[in-house]
Design an enzyme around this catalytic site. Structure first.
Site, PDB file in Angstrom:
ATOM      1  N   LYS A 157       4.007   1.624  -3.660  1.00  0.00           N
ATOM      2  CA  LYS A 157       3.449   1.037  -4.882  1.00  0.00           C
ATOM      3  C   LYS A 157       4.575   1.280  -5.872  1.00  0.00           C
ATOM      4  CE  LYS A 157      -1.471   0.692  -3.569  1.00  0.00           C
ATOM      5  NZ  LYS A 157      -2.768   1.213  -3.800  1.00  0.00           N
ATOM      6  N   THR A 194       0.900  -1.237  -0.029  1.00  0.00           N
ATOM      7  CA  THR A 194       0.002   0.003  -0.103  1.00  0.00           C
ATOM      8  C   THR A 194       0.969   1.263   0.046  1.00  0.00           C
ATOM      9  OG1 THR A 194      -1.819   1.167   1.085  1.00  0.00           O
ATOM     10  CG2 THR A 194      -0.335   0.007   2.767  1.00  0.00           C
TER      11      THR A 194
END
Length: 293
Positions: free
Chosen positions: A76, A72
């Site tokens: 990313k 998350t």
């Protein structure tokens, strides 16, 4: 030295990483799925920031029994540069939110995927959206790239992406072109007008970042029959979701996107385990106390 018991259960490992990570519901979702599937896998939330990501990945490569990572914010894009391989969609997006860890006999191999795309598309489909003729994406980060891909998956031909600095988000135009979707980058001062003309809006902004826009919409007497997917799910409802709902629109919580992408992650982590996707989705819903989808 006694021989190892071939019937002994092997404990697998998986985790969600990011910063901050304490709010994540992913451990609840994955634990419910693994109980259903009778898979012996621990799944934890681990605080990892951009500065410590390289060291964390090295540790994963040297530690046994890892099967996967959920990635998350803000990791990313950085993770996309650290995996050994990526599937085609992740290569196009330059963003990885799922890492499959495999031992090929010579060491760990990390393969990147992006299940956010499936999450966006399936969350909208579940809300009754089958196409998006006038789509708007709020925000220009990695989740916006997945939103563009999700809209392309639904058959959209174009999307307006509202950002504060269009020049910094030029890569989204390239992504759209590769996926057959025309991306029009719009400056943030036009956000209210863009939302009011849309039939589908996807907000990829962090929690509370869309609150001023929500106030602008309420003050304008905004009315809509469109659908809003707000990827932020804490707090819920967000101010923009409340504004959209009171204006007559349909709201899709970010939790729906999280659920659908988590189902896909479980499939990728344990591809040889028979899985009923609907059954996995239902136990995940139960785990976080939301109605079954």
């Amino acid at each position: 030295m006694p021989s190892p018991d071939p019937t002994a259960a092997r404990v697998f490992r998986a985790a969600v990483i990011g910063s901050p990570i304490g709010h994540s519901k992913s451990p609840l979702l994955h634990a419910a799925a693994y109980r259903l599937l009778d898979v012996d896998c621990s799944y934890s939330a681990i605080e990892v920031d951009e500065e410590s990501l390289d060291a964390f990945v090295r540790d994963v490569r040297s530690s046994p029994h890892w099967r996967g990572l959920s990635v998350t914010m803000p990791l990313k894009s950085a993770m996309a540069r650290l995996v050994d391989h990526s599937d085609h969609l992740s290569q196009v997006l330059g963003v990885v939110n799922t890492v499959v860890v495999e031992d090929d006999g010579g060491g760990c191999v990390l393969t990147g995927h992006n299940t956010d795309v499936v999450g966006v598309a399936n969350a909208l489909i579940g809300a009754g959206v089958d196409t998006a003729e006038r789509a708007v994406v709020l925000g220009g980060g990695g989740t916006a790239a997945a939103a563009i891909a999700g809209l392309a998956r639904l058959g959209a031909s174009s999307a307006r992406v509202v950002v504060r600095r269009p020049e910094a988000s030029a890569g989204l135009g390239r992504i759209g072109a590769e996926l057959g979707l025309d991306v029009d980058l719009v400056e943030w001062r036009s956000a209210g007008a863009a939302v009011q003309s849309a039939d589908v809006v996807i907000s990829t902004l962090p929690p509370r970042a869309a609150d001023p826009l929500a106030g602008e919409l309420v003050d304008s007497g905004f009315r809509t029959q469109g659908t809003l997917l707000d990827v932020a799910y804490d707090p819920w409802p967000s101010a923009i979701a409340a504004a959209f709902s009171s204006a007559g629109g349909t709201i899709v919580p970010g939790l729906d996107m999280l659920l659908h992408q988590a189902v896909e992650q479980v499939r990728l982590f344990f591809p040889d385990t028979p899985q009923d996707r609907a059954g996995v989705l239902n136990v995940m819903c139960d785990a976080v106390g939301v109605p079954r989808r």
